[in-house]
Each structure stands twice: as C-alpha cells, then as structure tokens.
Enzyme design. Structure first.
Site, PDB file in Angstrom:
ATOM      1  N   SER A  79       3.266  -2.227   4.011  1.00 32.28           N
ATOM      2  CA  SER A  79       3.200  -0.775   3.822  1.00 32.28           C
ATOM      3  C   SER A  79       4.422  -0.317   3.059  1.00 32.28           C
ATOM      4  O   SER A  79       5.471  -0.946   3.103  1.00 32.28           O
ATOM      5  CB  SER A  79       3.204  -0.066   5.176  1.00 32.28           C
ATOM      6  OG  SER A  79       4.498  -0.104   5.748  1.00 32.28           O
ATOM      7  N   ASP A  80       4.283   0.803   2.367  1.00 29.57           N
ATOM      8  CA  ASP A  80       5.480   1.437   1.856  1.00 29.57           C
ATOM      9  C   ASP A  80       6.301   1.871   3.076  1.00 29.57           C
ATOM     10  O   ASP A  80       5.771   1.968   4.191  1.00 29.57           O
ATOM     11  CB  ASP A  80       5.137   2.625   0.961  1.00 29.57           C
ATOM     12  CG  ASP A  80       6.237   2.847  -0.077  1.00 29.57           C
ATOM     13  OD1 ASP A  80       7.390   2.455   0.182  1.00 29.57           O
ATOM     14  OD2 ASP A  80       5.942   3.415  -1.145  1.00 29.57           O
ATOM     15  N   CYS A  81       7.608   2.109   2.875  1.00 26.85           N
ATOM     16  CA  CYS A  81       8.461   2.224   4.048  1.00 26.85           C
ATOM     17  C   CYS A  81       8.145   3.480   4.857  1.00 26.85           C
ATOM     18  O   CYS A  81       8.104   4.577   4.329  1.00 26.85           O
ATOM     19  CB  CYS A  81       9.915   2.106   3.640  1.00 26.85           C
ATOM     20  SG  CYS A  81      10.185   0.433   3.011  1.00 26.85           S
ATOM     21  N   CYS A  93       0.845  -1.189   0.000  1.00 29.29           N
ATOM     22  CA  CYS A  93       0.000   0.000   0.000  1.00 29.29           C
ATOM     23  C   CYS A  93       0.886   1.247   0.000  1.00 29.29           C
ATOM     24  O   CYS A  93       2.014   1.226   0.472  1.00 29.29           O
ATOM     25  CB  CYS A  93      -0.983  -0.005   1.171  1.00 29.29           C
ATOM     26  SG  CYS A  93      -0.251  -0.292   2.795  1.00 29.29           S
TER      27      CYS A  93
END
Ligand SMILES: *[C@@H]1O[C@H](CO)[C@@H](O)[C@H](O)[C@H]1NC(C)=O
Ligand SMILES: *[C@@H]1O[C@H](CO)[C@@H](O)[C@H](O)[C@H]1NC(C)=O
Ligand SMILES: *[C@@H]1O[C@H](CO)[C@@H](O)[C@H](O)[C@H]1NC(C)=O
Ligand SMILES: *[C@@H]1O[C@H](CO)[C@@H](O)[C@H](O)[C@H]1NC(C)=O
Ligand SMILES: *[C@@H]1O[C@H](CO)[C@@H](O)[C@H](O)[C@H]1NC(C)=O
Ligand SMILES: *[C@@H]1O[C@H](CO)[C@@H](O)[C@H](O)[C@H]1NC(C)=O
Ligand SMILES: *[C@@H]1O[C@H](CO)[C@@H](O)[C@H](O)[C@H]1NC(C)=O
Ligand SMILES: *[C@@H]1O[C@H](CO)[C@@H](O)[C@H](O)[C@H]1NC(C)=O
Ligand SMILES: *[C@@H]1O[C@H](CO)[C@@H](O)[C@H](O)[C@H]1NC(C)=O
Ligand SMILES: *[C@@H]1O[C@H](CO)[C@@H](O)[C@H](O)[C@H]1NC(C)=O
Ligand SMILES: *[C@@H]1O[C@H](CO)[C@@H](O)[C@H](O)[C@H]1NC(C)=O
Ligand SMILES: *[C@@H]1O[C@H](CO)[C@@H](O)[C@H](O)[C@H]1NC(C)=O
Length: 752
Positions: free
Chosen positions: A282-284, A249
C-alpha cells in the site's frame, strides 16, 4: 492448539493475550551484520539449529520454503510481519526487516530502510526522472538502474539499506499543475512503459538469469511500480510489459473503491491478468486513509484491513495491518489464509533478492562501489543527454570560450546545489553547481538576482543588472524547486515564481552580451515572453539535473556536448489551466473541455511534447517500409462501425475490427535513414507516431509508437529500423472502451 481454541472461545481475553504477545515480540535486532538469514552461525547465536528449519533448506523450492516459514508462525507473529517494519520472529530465527526504501534516481533516504552517516556518507544522485526521460535513451535508463542497484547492494552489505525499493513512479502526467510530475517519465504511456521496463530491469536483473523461472528468478534488488491505479490504462501503456516484483496501490479511489481494497484491481488485474510475480504494497498509511479520510463504507479499522487483505494487498506501509489484522481475522473479516498468502508472496521476493541465502556475486560490494568515478560520470552524462535546447537564434549557442572574457551567471539557480536533486533524493557524493561548472570554462560574475526561488524581494535585481551590463554573455538560471512543486504540492499557475520574470526582463534591457536562459524545473513553465523576445537568444531546459548538473549545463552551453533531449511533456500556456479543473480525468476533448496531453489537446502551446533542437541539422529519408497493408479477415470476425465526421467521404466499408477478435500477429516495419547535414556531431531522437485514419470522431490526434536515440557524426548517417505490431501500434480505444483496429488512410503525415 490450546491457544487457537482459546482464540475462538474466549474472545476478549484473547485480545488481551494477543496484546501481551505483541509486546513480548521484541524486534529481532542483531548485533553485527549478517550476509544472509540462513547462516548456521546466526542460528547458533539464537540457540537454534538451522537444519531444523526447512525454510532455510536451499534445495527446496522457494514456495515450499516460504510456506514452511509462514506455517511456523502464530497468527500474532504473522501479522507483525505485515507492516513495512516487520518485527521478525526470534523463536524461528527470522530477523526484522525494513521494507521501505526508495531509489527513484539514486539510493534515497526516504523510508525506514536507508540511512546515511559517517560510514556511508553519500550515493550517486542521478538527474530527476523527468530529465532522464528526456534523453529517450533506453540503454541509459537501464544503465542508471544498474548503477543504482549496485550502490544499493553495497549499502545493504554495509547495513545501510534494504533490498526492496519502492521505485519507479510511472504515473502518467495528465495535468501540468501536478506536483509529482518531476518523478515520472512524463505524459506518454508508451514512453513511461519503456522507461519502466529499462529502469526496473536495471534494478532487478541478475546477469545471465534473465530467462529463469519468473517465480524464482533472482533479483539484484526488488523494484516496485507505483502508484496503481490513479489513472486508467486507456492506452497501450507499458504496464503489461515488464516483470516488476512489486506494485504499490495508491491512496485514491477508482470508480468509488479505494485502490488498495479493490480485489478487481489487485487480484484480478495485477496478479491475474498482468501476472505479478511478487507483492502488492500500500502507499504509506493508505488503509488509515480509507478509514479516516475516505470514510469508505463507514469502515472500522478491522473492516478496512479485512477488505485490503482479501483484495490482495500483501504489505501495509504503515501500522494498520500490524495493529488490526489479528482482530480482523478473529472477527471473521479476513481469513488467516489471506494473511498466509500475503506472507508467502513477501517471503518469496525476499528469497529472490537473496535475503535468506545471499547472492555471492554481490557480497563483495562495499564502500568502494559507492560514488565511483564511473557512476558520477554517468550522472553527468545523463544530465547532458537530457538537457533540451528550446531556442537558439542565429546559432548563439554553443558559446566559444575563447571569445568570452567575462560571463555573468545570474538567477536563483546560478549556484544551485541541493535544488538540482529534485525530490526523493539521498545524500549525493558531491555537487557541481552551475557556478562550479561555468567557472571551469572562464571568469564568471555571479549574482542570485533573487533571495531564493520564491523571489519575493526585488532588492536583489539591481546587482544582477549591474553584473550583466559588463558581461560578454549572460546566463540566467531560473525556475522552480521543491518548495514550488513536489509531493502534496501542486501549482496554481505555470509561471515563474515571484519576481523571476521581472529579473529576466530587467537583465535583458541592460545586458551587453547575448542572453541565455536556463530553466530548472520538473514540470512545464510558461515562458512565452522569453520564447518570443529576440533578445533572449537561447533557452535550455535542464530539469533537475542531479549532483553533476552544473557541469552538464556548462558542457552543453559551451558545445562540449551537443544537446539531443526532447520534452517528455507538453509545455502548456498558462491560460490552459482556466479551461479545466485539475480533478477532471478525461483525456478527450468534449465541447469546451480542451482535452489533455499531446494526443488530444490541439490548442497552441509554448513547446509541444517531443520538442528539442540541436546544434546541427538532421534529415530523414524513408527506406524500405510498409506503406500500406491488408489484413485478411476470417468470416468469424465482424466489422465494427466507427463514428466519422459528417463531412468525411473516406469512411471505409469495414471501418474497424475488435482487437479481441483478432490474432494480432501482423507486423510492419519502418526503415529510416537519419543524415546529419550540419557541421557538428549530434544526437538525434527519432520519434515515431501513429495517426488514426482521417475523419474518425473523438480519437487521438497521434501517439508515440516507437523511439530511438542515435548518435550521428557530422556529414554521416545512421539507419534506424523499427518493427511494430499492427494492433499495439495502430489500435485505438473507442468511446465505449473497446480496443479497435481501424482501417483507412492517414493523411498529412510529416517528418521532423
Ligand atoms: C520495533 O521496531 C519498531 C521500528 O523500529 C518500533 O517502532 C517498535 O517500537 C519496536 N518494538 C519493540 C517491541 O521494540
Ligand atoms: C533439504 O531438502 C532436501 C530435498 O527435500 C532433502 O533431501 C534434504 O534432506 C533437506 N536437508 C535438510 C538439512 O533437511
Ligand atoms: C519479462 O520476463 C519474461 C520471461 O523472462 C520475458 O518473456 C519478458 O519479455 C520479460 N518482459 C520484459 C519487458 O522484459
Ligand atoms: C540573425 O542574424 C541575422 C544576420 O546577422 C540578422 O539580420 C538577424 O537580425 C538576426 N536575428 C535575430 C533574431 O537576432
Ligand atoms: C555556492 O553554494 C555553496 C553551497 O551552498 C556555498 O558554499 C557557496 O558559498 C556558494 N557560493 C557563492 C559564491 O555564494
Ligand atoms: C525565501 O526567502 C524569504 C526571505 O528570506 C523567506 O521568507 C522564504 O521563506 C524563503 N522561501 C523559501 C521557499 O525558502
Ligand atoms: C530584502 O532583502 C534585503 C537584503 O537582504 C533586506 O534588507 C530587506 O529587508 C528585504 N526586504 C523584504 C521586504 O524582505
Ligand atoms: C480542436 O479540438 C476541438 C474540440 O474537439 C475542435 O472543436 C476544433 O475544431 C479543433 N481544432 C483544430 C484546429 O483542429
Ligand atoms: C532532405 O530529405 C529530403 C527528402 O527526405 C530531400 O528532398 C532533401 O534534398 C534532403 N536535404 C538534404 C540537405 O539532404
Ligand atoms: C471536416 O471538418 C473538420 C472539422 O471542422 C475539418 O478539420 C476537416 O478539414 C473537414 N474535412 C473535410 C474533408 O472537409
Ligand atoms: C511488411 O513488409 C514486410 C517485408 O516486405 C512483410 O514481410 C510484412 O508482411 C509486411 N507487413 C504487413 C502487415 O503487411
Ligand atoms: C545512450 O546512453 C548510453 C549509456 O549512457 C550511451 O553510451 C550512449 O552514447 C547514448 N546514446 C546516445 C545516442 O546518446
């Protein structure tokens, strides 16, 4: 049990207890490598008996084993597995695991899970994705994925990589300024979908298990499609067409809600409708971004963590879950059951990639399987297949090496090495720079013409001009690099940077022989001046062609390979940028808003989507195909109106039906004979578009519904057959987001 009661009753004290528990949770680092977690000898080293751990019982189904593993952990042990650097639990024999590795176009060293050193000094670096996309060759995409996953497993066996790769990036390029366009398959959702299917299958498929149960099917490595969802799915993009094992995401919000905290996007759409068998990551630091940048709902870290867990985000790239999930559970902002569900999703994927049991057929992969001759040749072949011939006056190309005594090789990319890799790269096996590539064909005089790609120092131009004066032909290698376009780096204009244009113009004036311009870039560059100048005889686009790029470019220029690549993005003119801000998402034109992508923008461009020439000529003949068809509607299917242009007289009595009302089983076929009517063998990409009936207001002009790349020998021909689903290929999306199948007739269709 005692501890649990304590958690409920003595809140503050328990946070303290939890914190000390956390520091006591040493990372489970193991001396020596292990092939699989469930190895009795490993357990012995921890003073454990593997037989006592049902999660290691391979006769039980994965979901039972995953549940058993999770059920044995305390809450604080659980949350310490929810970050990309999972700690492991020594007590039960679970090692640490680094989830984050990248393999966009070769095993890369971004993330925490992969590294290169003296033992593993490189992996094959294939062309950047936008150039791979330009090949329009599905089998190549899969083959690259297979080569990358073989190298990934070899690196895993050597303790240099994980098994969960956060690639590919399949966002749609809407704006030519976007810095990450190079990472993607371009602006068309159908092409992006087909790219994703093939690359993901190349990464994931274990031979002869493709039909096994989707929940337990083994994975060679796990791929991850990202980033969901920066962009809507207004079209029939490939998103529901592949069995990827992970989805990432994105940072941004969609309609006000951060994507990683949106249960509709994650639980309902991705896991529900699109039936994700795998995990959502998740994106970082995306949760941190919710708290500190979005300031979403004035969230505390625990609020944001709770929302994300409940929304169905399983793994956090970053530290937020590990730091705050325990408190979030204790504060009632998420349930421990949400944590359990996420962990089960994660462990099932790790079971499928063989982290627990191993996959015997991959255990012998090691150093000899990295940078093999076969993989390096595949990288060279991919670059040759992708290179796009944009201009070729009077058949200047291919050059005849026998007639060239002295070639001038000029430009900031004339001796490019690392620049050829683009971003998300690892350490390549070797480089073939343009200087290497052209030198293999004859004598070369090399001048950079610029200090670097920024090209802000004119003093390098004169020596280049001098070199060109005496050369039988001049190759100019110009373009962009990571310092101009990349992650976090959008462009402000579409022009060549600095004095690059001036360099080209001065060389044109001085040169004795023909000028051939080669552009290295991910995204579009407005080179109208060179397109229209007859003194520039030929133009090639070479993307970022990977470690073998120089050889590939030389092979194309000298005609050892006949180019067949096509642009996967529109090359807009620079003035397009003044017509719309980058933040506008809408694809459709309205009033002064010009619309986006070849589907909607009808103004003039430098080169259109799908453009690309060859050294030979092709001719198409239509064989037996459905030219029209009727669909019988039951009485239960109502007609839907569509807005037609005022001057249109051809509006049918039943303008459209709702696709949701309809079975959509009908298919139609196209049979095309592609003849090579020139004198050279060649590669042709057949692109099939559908056009909505003439006169409908506001719909797309056309859209790709199929493509195939074929090799056709000189004088020969190839039959290309397509089969299309009526709804998928001819459906359109109305203003109100209904998906409709329109009736009517299309005019002005044309052949290449
Ligand atoms: C565990 O490993 C992570 C990442 O390597 C590191 O940040 C952390 O400090 C380590 N924790 C302990 C307790 O060693
Ligand atoms: C593994 O599970 C199977 C099936 O439930 C069971 O028959 C077997 O005893 C188990 N093995 C061990 C070592 O517990
Ligand atoms: C995904 O896998 C399922 C089951 O194996 C299969 O029916 C489907 O065609 C696959 N999709 C793609 C795009 O490979
Ligand atoms: C192409 O070649 C023809 C014939 O030699 C010549 O008349 C014409 O000027 C050339 N065109 C360009 C653009 O160089
Ligand atoms: C070309 O680049 C390589 C690698 O950066 C460098 O070693 C070499 O000296 C360069 N060649 C010339 C002629 O500048
Ligand atoms: C280009 O070279 C100039 C002068 O050496 C330097 O200041 C600049 O940082 C360089 N730019 C890049 C992107 O390397
Ligand atoms: C341009 O490059 C030359 C040669 O490297 C150098 O002497 C000069 O100082 C540079 N000029 C500027 C403005 O950076
Ligand atoms: C292009 O689209 C605009 C906006 O919809 C429209 O006004 C114009 O007529 C179109 N131009 C052509 C050549 O079709
Ligand atoms: C090319 O195809 C068209 C019809 O599709 C035909 O009329 C024409 O003669 C063909 N040209 C050649 C050179 O075969
Ligand atoms: C109707 O108007 C559009 C836009 O002005 C134009 O492109 C089209 O050719 C017209 N159609 C007819 C049938 O006159
Ligand atoms: C297209 O033609 C084929 C073969 O003639 C036929 O079987 C099929 O039903 C046709 N499709 C439609 C949608 O009419
Ligand atoms: C497509 O790629 C495959 C795999 O590299 C290659 O063998 C084949 O020749 C390519 N097809 C065409 C038409 O270029």
């Amino acid at each position: 049990m005692a501890q649990k009661r304590c958690l409920l009753l003595i809140f503050v004290a328990c946070i303290f207890v939890a914190d000390t528990a956390r520091t006591a949770l040493a990372n489970v680092t193991e001396s020596g490598r292990f092939n699989r977690v469930c190895d009795p000898a490993r357990f012995v080293k921890f003073g454990l008996n593997m037989k006592e751990f049902p999660y290691c019982n391979s006769s039980l189904p994965y979901h039972v084993r995953a549940k058993n593993l999770v059920d044995q952990m305390t809450l604080s042990e659980k949350v310490s597995q929810l970050g990309d650097q999972a700690f492991g639990v020594a007590r039960i024999g679970l090692p640490q695991y680094k989830w984050w590795t990248e393999a966009l176009h070769g095993v890369a060293d971004g993330g925490h899970g992969t590294f290169f050193d003296d033992e593993v000094s490189g992996a094959t670096s294939f062309p950047i994705v936008i150039l791979n996309a330009a090949t329009f060759n599905e089998s190549l995409w899969k083959k690259i994925g297979q080569a990358v996953s073989t190298e990934a497993r070899a690196m895993y066996n050597l303790g240099h990589a994980g098994l969960t790769f956060w690639s590919p990036n399949i966002n749609i390029v809407r704006d030519p300024r976007w810095g990450r366009g190079l990472e993607t398959p371009g602006e068309d959702p159908y092409v992006a979908g087909m790219y994703a299917v093939n690359y993901v299958r190349g990464l994931q498929d274990v031979e002869e298990t493709e039909d096994a149960d989707l929940n337990s099917r083994p994975l060679k490595v796990s791929a991850c499609c990202k980033h969901y969802a920066a962009y809507d799915l207004e079209n029939w993009g490939g998103t529901d067409r592949f069995n990827v094992s992970s989805v990432m995401c994105s940072y941004n919000r969609v309609n006000g809600i951060p994507a990683c905290a949106d249960p509709k996007l994650l639980r309902d759409t991705i896991r529900g409708e699109l039936v994700l068998h795998g995990y959502v990551v998740s994106d970082c630091d995306a949760i941190e971004a919710m708290v500190n940048y979005h300031k979403y709902l004035e969230d505390t870290p625990e609020d944001a963590v709770g929302q994300s867990l409940k929304a169905g985000m399983d793994l956090n790239c970053g530290l937020y879950y590990e730091a705050y999930a325990e408190n979030a559970v204790m504060q009632g902002k998420a349930r421990e059951e949400d944590v359990d569900t996420s962990l089960r999703n994660l462990y099932i994927v790790l079971m499928r990639v063989g982290f627990f049991d191993g996959i015997p057929s991959y255990e012998s992969l090691d150093k000899k399987d990295l940078c093999t001759k076969e993989h390096i040749e595949l990288a060279a072949d991919a670059a040759r297949q992708g290179i796009v011939l944009l201009k070729n006056i009077n058949e200047t190309l291919p050059l005849d090496p026998a007639k060239l005594k002295n070639l001038a090789l000029i430009g900031p990319h004339a001796n490019a090495t690392i620049e050829m890799l683009g971003n998300y790269a690892g350490v390549p096996c070797q480089y073939s720079s343009p200087l290497d590539g052209f030198s293999a064909y004859g004598k070369v005089t090399y001048e950079m013409g610029c200090n670097n790609v920024t090209c802000d120092n004119k003093t390098f131009i004169m020596p280049a001009v001098e070199a060109s004066k005496n050369a039988d032909a001049t190759i100019l290698l110009v373009g962009l690099d990571k310092t101009v376009e990349g992650e976090g780096l959008d462009r402000n204009d579409l022009l060549l940077p600095g004095y690059q244009t001036e360099l080209i113009l001065q060389v044109i004036v001085a040169s004795k022989g023909p000028i051939i311009l080669v552009i290295m870039s991910g995204s579009a560059v407005d080179i109208s001046f060179a397109k229209t100048d007859d003194r520039v005889k030929a133009i090639l686009w070479a993307g970022y062609p990977g470690e073998e790029g120089g050889r590939a470019i030389a092979d194309v220029v000298y005609g050892k390979y006949n180019p067949g690549g096509r642009l996967p993005i529109t090359w807009y003119q620079n003035n397009y940028l003044s017509m719309l801000p980058m933040t506008s998402m809408s694809l459709r034109p309205v009033n002064n808003y010009p619309g986006r992508t070849y589907k909607f923008f009808n103004g003039s461009v430098v080169y259109p989507f799908g453009y690309g020439l060859s050294y030979t000529k092709f001719n198409y003949t239509l064989g037996s195909s459905n030219m029209s068809f009727n669909i019988k509607l039951g009485e239960d299917i109502p007609c839907r109106d569509m807005e037609y242009m005022a001057n249109n007289t051809g509006k049918p009595p039943c303008p459209a039906i709702l696709i949701a009302d309809f079975s959509c089983k009908d298919h139609f076929e196209l049979d095309i004979e592609v003849k090579n009517i020139g004198a050279k063998h060649g590669n042709e990409v057949v692109l099939v578009y559908s056009k909505p009936p003439t006169g409908i207001v506001g719909t797309h002009a056309k859209q790709v519904i199929g493509f195939k790349r074929v090799f056709v020998p000189a004088g020969g021909s190839q039959n290309v057959k397509f089969e299309f689903n009526v709804c998928k290929s001819l459906g359109i999306v109305g203003y109100n987001a209904y998906k409709l199948l329109p009736s009517g007739e299309t005019q002005n269709y044309n052949w290449r």
